[in-house]
Design a protein around this motif. Structure first.
Motif, PDB file in Angstrom:
ATOM      1  N   ILE A 243      24.513  14.206  61.971  1.00 20.03           N
ATOM      2  CA  ILE A 243      24.095  14.187  63.379  1.00 20.03           C
ATOM      3  C   ILE A 243      24.518  15.477  64.078  1.00 20.03           C
ATOM      4  CG2 ILE A 243      24.465  13.029  65.586  1.00 20.03           C
ATOM      5  CD1 ILE A 243      24.676  10.394  64.060  1.00 20.03           C
ATOM      6  N   ASN A 244      25.722  15.925  63.804  1.00 24.97           N
ATOM      7  CA  ASN A 244      26.197  17.166  64.436  1.00 24.97           C
ATOM      8  C   ASN A 244      25.356  18.368  64.010  1.00 24.97           C
ATOM      9  OD1 ASN A 244      28.238  15.673  65.661  1.00 24.97           O
ATOM     10  ND2 ASN A 244      29.722  16.114  64.033  1.00 24.97           N
TER      11      ASN A 244
ATOM     12  N   ARG B 209      24.644   4.474  62.032  1.00 28.72           N
ATOM     13  CA  ARG B 209      26.104   4.612  62.050  1.00 28.72           C
ATOM     14  C   ARG B 209      26.758   3.475  62.832  1.00 28.72           C
ATOM     15  NH1 ARG B 209      30.367   7.151  64.823  1.00 28.72           N
ATOM     16  NH2 ARG B 209      31.904   8.064  63.379  1.00 28.72           N
ATOM     17  N   LYS B 210      26.120   3.056  63.918  1.00 28.53           N
ATOM     18  CA  LYS B 210      26.662   1.938  64.689  1.00 28.53           C
ATOM     19  C   LYS B 210      26.716   0.660  63.849  1.00 28.53           C
ATOM     20  CE  LYS B 210      25.221   3.579  69.270  1.00 28.53           C
ATOM     21  NZ  LYS B 210      24.342   3.306  70.446  1.00 28.53           N
TER      22      LYS B 210
ATOM     23  N   GLN C 178      27.875  11.144  60.648  1.00 29.46           N
ATOM     24  CA  GLN C 178      28.284  11.876  61.842  1.00 29.46           C
ATOM     25  C   GLN C 178      28.159  13.382  61.625  1.00 29.46           C
ATOM     26  OE1 GLN C 178      29.083  10.517  64.875  1.00 29.46           O
ATOM     27  NE2 GLN C 178      28.896  12.670  65.498  1.00 29.46           N
TER      28      GLN C 178
ATOM     29  N   THR D  57      22.052   7.662  64.453  1.00 33.16           N
ATOM     30  CA  THR D  57      23.038   7.103  65.383  1.00 33.16           C
ATOM     31  C   THR D  57      23.045   5.577  65.315  1.00 33.16           C
ATOM     32  OG1 THR D  57      22.753   9.006  66.862  1.00 33.16           O
ATOM     33  CG2 THR D  57      23.774   7.027  67.778  1.00 33.16           C
ATOM     34  N   GLU D  58      21.854   4.982  65.271  1.00 29.78           N
ATOM     35  CA  GLU D  58      21.781   3.526  65.164  1.00 29.78           C
ATOM     36  C   GLU D  58      22.335   3.036  63.822  1.00 29.78           C
ATOM     37  OE1 GLU D  58      20.964   1.417  67.489  1.00 29.78           O
ATOM     38  OE2 GLU D  58      20.581   3.045  68.920  1.00 29.78           O
TER      39      GLU D  58
ATOM     40  N   ILE E 186      17.945  12.059  64.773  1.00 33.07           N
ATOM     41  CA  ILE E 186      19.278  11.866  65.350  1.00 33.07           C
ATOM     42  C   ILE E 186      19.427  10.443  65.880  1.00 33.07           C
ATOM     43  CG2 ILE E 186      20.782  12.545  67.254  1.00 33.07           C
ATOM     44  CD1 ILE E 186      19.735  15.391  66.937  1.00 33.07           C
ATOM     45  N   GLN E 187      18.404   9.962  66.554  1.00 35.30           N
ATOM     46  CA  GLN E 187      18.456   8.601  67.087  1.00 35.30           C
ATOM     47  C   GLN E 187      18.553   7.570  65.962  1.00 35.30           C
ATOM     48  OE1 GLN E 187      15.205   7.717  69.685  1.00 35.30           O
ATOM     49  NE2 GLN E 187      16.021   5.723  70.304  1.00 35.30           N
TER      50      GLN E 187
ATOM     51  N   LYS F 298      21.930  18.172  65.808  1.00 29.26           N
ATOM     52  CA  LYS F 298      21.996  18.483  67.236  1.00 29.26           C
ATOM     53  C   LYS F 298      21.913  19.986  67.488  1.00 29.26           C
ATOM     54  CE  LYS F 298      24.510  14.424  68.948  1.00 29.26           C
ATOM     55  NZ  LYS F 298      25.771  13.927  69.566  1.00 29.26           N
TER      56      LYS F 298
END
Length: 290
Positions: A141-142, A180-181, A138, A177-178, A173-174, A145
């Protein structure tokens, strides 16, 4: 006054049945006796068959069979104990005061359990690292961004008809994000906490048991690398667990120290393996089964 006919009938009755005889029963009294005592009128063979059927039902009753089995086991427990007790109390090691506690079986419990705890330590470390990735991804990702350029728009302020292709930063980033999910679905936080609790409980217990077992077999302890490393590992387990409350409050220092202590723990564990193997060889040399 009694009439002559009445006295004559009384004399005839006494003469027929005797002075102590009872007068004949009426049909009503015989019916009453038959209804009150029906078993007296049944044949003897019928009574016997009913009693046999009742006893056969008792013999097939599960509760009755269970009670009989328990009675037989109780009667057999005393001779069985008398036979097996000398085996467990037989001196199988050098001293012989503690019986089977000095034998090879109990001596091998410690190395077997500690081997499993070493592998479990690596597994707990993997779970902790995966949970750390949930937080660090996370943060990545921040940061990414902030590098994304704003989307170009037309002079009237509307976005272009065709959406622009993803930039390398947006693709990263994409991807993160996946990832991390998927990590969140793994529930690594709870798994790591449970693994650490089990490791702390069994590890401390088995460390103390190892020293006690050595004392049972030899009557003393042997200060040396294996003993000191084992004591240090036990202390590191406790110290790492003590850092959990500040870690839950978000202290990054406590988290880094927790990782450092557990890494040192693994290093000591690996360094301790050769000395543990030497002790196992001595156990086979100086002890007997069981």
């Amino acid at each position: 006054m009694i009439k002559l006919s009445d006295s004559l009938s009384i004399q005839i009755t006494i003469h027929k049945y005797g002075s102590h005889a009872q007068p004949p029963k009426t049909p009503q009294s015989s019916k009453k006796a038959a209804t009150t005592n029906p078993l007296k009128l049944l044949p003897i063979s019928l009574k016997t068959s009913k009693s046999q059927n009742h006893s056969s039902k008792d013999s097939h009753d599960p509760q009755n069979l269970l009670n009989q089995t328990i009675i037989h086991l109780k009667s057999a427990s005393l001779p069985l104990t008398a036979v097996t007790l000398p085996f467990f109390l037989h001196p199988v090691a050098a001293g012989g005061q503690f019986g089977i506690l000095e034998g090879r079986s109990f001596a091998l419990v410690h190395p077997i359990v500690m081997s499993g705890l070493f592998l479990y330590t690596l597994y707990a470390g993997y779970l902790g690292w995966q949970w750390r990735r949930v937080r660090t991804i996370q943060d990545e990702i921040n940061e990414l961004k902030k590098q994304v350029k704003p989307v170009a728009v037309t002079p009237d302020g509307t976005p272009p008809a065709e959406p622009p292709k993803l930039s390398p930063v947006e693709a990263k980033i994409q991807q993160l994000t996946e990832e991390r999910k998927e990590l969140i679905k793994g529930s690594y936080r709870d798994k790591h906490f449970n693994a650490g609790s089990i490791l702390l409980g069994f590890g401390v217990f088995e460390s103390v048991f190892g020293g006690l077992n050595t004392w049972f077999r030899t009557g003393k302890l042997f200060p040396g690398p294996h003993l000191f490393a084992g004591a240090a590992i036990t202390v590191l387990w406790a110290a790492a667990a003590a850092l959990v409350p500040p870690m839950q409050k978000g202290s990054e220092t406590a988290r880094n120290l927790h990782i450092a202590l557990n890494a040192l723990n693994v290093i000591l564990f690996i360094w301790q393996i050769p000395t543990g193997i030497d002790i196992v060889f001595k156990v086979f040399e100086f002890t007997k089964w069981p």
